[in-house]
Write an enzyme that holds these catalytic residues in place. Structure first.
Site, short mmCIF file in Angstrom:
data_model
loop_
_atom_site.label_atom_id
_atom_site.label_comp_id
_atom_site.label_asym_id
_atom_site.label_seq_id
_atom_site.Cartn_x
_atom_site.Cartn_y
_atom_site.Cartn_z
N LEU A 91 -21.66 -8.58 48.95
CA LEU A 91 -23.02 -8.57 49.48
C LEU A 91 -22.94 -7.84 50.81
O LEU A 91 -22.03 -8.09 51.60
CB LEU A 91 -23.54 -9.99 49.73
N ASP A 92 -23.88 -6.95 51.05
CA ASP A 92 -23.88 -6.23 52.32
C ASP A 92 -24.02 -7.20 53.49
O ASP A 92 -24.54 -8.30 53.33
CB ASP A 92 -25.03 -5.22 52.36
N MET A 93 -23.61 -6.74 54.64
CA MET A 93 -23.66 -7.56 55.85
C MET A 93 -25.07 -8.08 56.12
O MET A 93 -25.26 -9.21 56.55
CB MET A 93 -23.16 -6.72 57.03
#
Length: 177
Positions: A39-41
Site C-alpha cells: 500500500l502506498d505511503m
C-alpha cells in the site's frame, strides 16, 4: 500464519527505512513476517503479512484474481458516466485496466480521523465510492479516478479477497491461522 494489519496513513510498507520514516516495524513485533503486496505511503487500510513464502506468492500472484476492495473519497460527485467508465475499465499510460466493480456509497460511519486531514476546496464537495479491482498496478486506483475526472483524496483498502480489516483501528493487527 497471516497477519491482518490496518496500515495507517504515512507509513511505509516495509520494515526498515534509512530516512527515519514510519515503517511496519513501528507497529508489528512479529519476527520473519513479510508484506504480501503493498500500500502506498499515503494510502490506508488492510495489508496482509505472512511468514510463509508459498502463501505470500499465492496472495500476491495476479493469477489469483482476488478482488481488492477500496473505499475512496473523491474530489467531486461522480456522474453515472464516470462510474460506468470505471466499471468498464480505464485507459491508463500502461494500458487498459480490467473492469472494476464500483458504486457510490454514503460517508462510512466506521471511518476514523486521519492524522493529516485531506485537502478540501471550499466550493467543491467530496463523496465516497467503493471500488473493487483484481489488478494491483502502481497507484492504480488513484490513476483510474483521476483519469475519469474525480481525483482521489483518500484511499482506504478494506478487503483483500475474503480478508477484511473489520474492527481493526489504524496501527492495529490481528493474527489468523
Amino acid at each position: 500464519m497471516i497477519v491482518l494489519f490496518n496500515k495507517p496513513y504515512n507509513v511505509l510498507t516495509k520494515f526498515t527505512d534509512d530516512q527515519g520514516r514510519a515503517t511496519l516495524a513501528d507497529y508489528i513485533d512479529i519476527p520473519r513476517v513479510y508484506a504480501a503486496g503493498r500500500l502506498d505511503m499515503d494510502s490506508e487500510g488492510l495489508l496482509l503479512l505472512t511468514d510463509n513464502g508459498k502463501l505470500n506468492h499465492e496472495l500476491t500472484d495476479p493469477e489469483n484474481k482476488a478482488y481488492k476492495t477500496y473505499v475512496v473519497q473523491v474530489d467531486g460527485i461522480p456522474t453515472k458516466a464516470q462510474l460506468r467508465e470505471l466499471a468498464q475499465g480505464v485507459m491508463l499510460k500502461d494500458g487498459m485496466t480490467l473492469p472494476a466493480k464500483v458504486k457510490r456509497i454514503p460517508y462510512p460511519k466506521w471511518l476514523w480521523e486521519r492524522e493529516k486531514p485531506i485537502r478540501v476546496r471550499q466550493n467543491q464537495p467530496t463523496s465516497f465510492i467503493q471500488l473493487k479491482i483484481k489488478e494491483g498496478r502502481n497507484r492504480q486506483v488513484r490513476r483510474m479516478t483521476a483519469a475519469v475526472g474525480i481525483p482521489t483524496l483518500r484511499l482506504i483498502r478494506t478487503h483483500i479477497g475474503d480478508y477484511h480489516i473489520a474492527d481493526l483501528k489504524p496501527g492495529q493487527y490481528r493474527v489468523v491461522k
